[in-house]
Design a protein around this motif. Structure first.
Motif, PDB file in Angstrom:
ATOM      1  N   ILE A 265       0.834  -1.210   0.000  1.00  0.00           N
ATOM      2  CA  ILE A 265       0.000   0.000   0.000  1.00  0.00           C
ATOM      3  C   ILE A 265       0.870   1.262   0.000  1.00  0.00           C
ATOM      4  O   ILE A 265       0.622   2.220  -0.747  1.00  0.00           O
ATOM      5  N   ASP A 266       1.921   1.270   0.831  1.00  0.00           N
ATOM      6  CA  ASP A 266       2.825   2.430   0.874  1.00  0.00           C
ATOM      7  C   ASP A 266       3.453   2.684  -0.490  1.00  0.00           C
ATOM      8  O   ASP A 266       3.527   3.815  -0.959  1.00  0.00           O
ATOM      9  N   LYS A 267       3.897   1.597  -1.137  1.00  0.00           N
ATOM     10  CA  LYS A 267       4.542   1.749  -2.454  1.00  0.00           C
ATOM     11  C   LYS A 267       3.544   2.247  -3.498  1.00  0.00           C
ATOM     12  O   LYS A 267       3.893   3.046  -4.367  1.00  0.00           O
ATOM     13  N   LEU A 268       2.289   1.753  -3.408  1.00  0.00           N
ATOM     14  CA  LEU A 268       1.266   2.179  -4.373  1.00  0.00           C
ATOM     15  C   LEU A 268       1.029   3.684  -4.265  1.00  0.00           C
ATOM     16  O   LEU A 268       0.975   4.395  -5.268  1.00  0.00           O
ATOM     17  N   LYS A 269       0.894   4.154  -3.026  1.00  0.00           N
ATOM     18  CA  LYS A 269       0.660   5.587  -2.823  1.00  0.00           C
ATOM     19  C   LYS A 269       1.834   6.400  -3.339  1.00  0.00           C
ATOM     20  O   LYS A 269       1.657   7.406  -4.021  1.00  0.00           O
TER      21      LYS A 269
END
Ligand code: PRP
Ligand code: ZN
Length: 286
Positions: A265-269
């Motif tokens: 999720i962090d990487k997607l954002k």
């Protein structure tokens, strides 16, 4: 007569609730009368025996039940010859040595010549012989944690899960001998018709377990970011990419595992994903 597979489950205690939940999610409901020790199911050819967990390994080894759910701790302690079919991911605990909180501890040598209360004498015996410790192992059936307080032993070797039992009895965990979780066991040389039922059961359990350890993710991204985002998302095959009505934007769908969830999720954002939706998966057929 229809062949049924017979499973031994813990009557009450730490594994009972999670075992029943697992079967319910696999679409297998049992009709259990209050106080009854046997149950059957209308939705799967299975019969349940509710037993004390201590009795489950032998019941399966002797073939009184075909399969069973039991903690690895109980299985290793009893030492019966059964097949471990699958780890189930619940009932996690450790088997640990604990001593009175106020005492100093400098290492396993502390236990040399000491009296230790436990319900797991065989596992402890093996552990100490591997470590070269000679101690007086005192087997007691229950309430092991009160033994040091009443002068019955110097230390204990017992199951620790949350650790609250140790805290309540002014003990501290000083060494972990083994980690344990619930496992599905089967008797050796299961008959072919029963093996077939076990395979059907495993197919359902796989779908439930895969679903609970994965999430469905939907997100929007500007088209120039799609390639970067697709690289981050593993998916069952590869992510689905659909154009949005708003030109220049796409919707991306994929499946991510619980383990890497926050990381992904962090990487997607960071890579420009917007409107991220996470949806639980009901069943997953791989
Ligand atoms: C175990 C163990 C402790 C407690 C530890 O007993 O003997 O009493 O759990 O758990 P905690 O760290 O979360 O406090 P269990 O409830 O399995 O019952 P049993 O000893 O009768 O099998
Ligand atoms: Zn027990």
């Amino acid at each position: 007569m229809e062949t049924k597979i017979r499973i031994a489950l813990q009557k009450k205690g730490r594994l009972n609730e999670d075992s029943m939940k697992l079967f319910k999610e696999a679409g297998i409901k049992f009709s259990v009368g209050s106080g009854k020790l046997v149950a059957s199911s209308a939705s799967f050819p299975i019969e349940v025996l509710f037993l004390r967990d201590d009795d489950i390994p032998q019941t399966v080894a002797d073939g009184v039940a075909d399969i069973g759910i039991v903690g690895e701790n109980e299985m290793y302690e009893k030492g019966f010859d059964v097949d471990v079919v699958r780890k189930l991911g619940f009932g996690k605990c450790r088997l640990s040595l604990a001593i009175p909180k106020a005492l100093e501890y400098e290492g396993l040598k502390w236990f040399e010549g000491k009296k230790i209360a436990t319900s797991y004498p065989n596992i402890l015996k093996d552990y100490f012989s591997k470590k070269g410790i000679n101690a007086d192992i005192h087997e007691i059936a229950g309430s092991v944690e009160i033994a040091p307080g009443i002068g019955l032993a110097d230390a204990i070797f017992d199951i620790v899960s949350s650790g609250s039992t140790l805290v309540a009895n002014r003990l501290k965990e000083v060494d972990v001998a083994m980690h344990s979780e619930a496992v599905l066991i089967a008797k050796k040389g299961l008959e072919p018709e029963k093996q077939e039922l076990l395979d059907q059961l495993l197919f359902r359990l796989n779908a439930v377990q895969a679903a609970s350890s994965n999430k469905y993710v939907l997100l929007n991204a500007p088209n120039d970011k799609v390639d970067d985002i697709v690289k981050i998302l593993p998916g069952m095959k590869s992510p689905t990419v659909l154009p949005l009505a708003d030109k220049g934007w796409s919707s991306i769908h994929s499946v991510i595992s619980e383990k890497e969830f926050w990381d992904v999720i962090d990487k997607l954002k960071a890579n420009g994903a917007q409107g991220i939706l996470i949806i639980p998966i009901e069943k997953m057929i791989l």
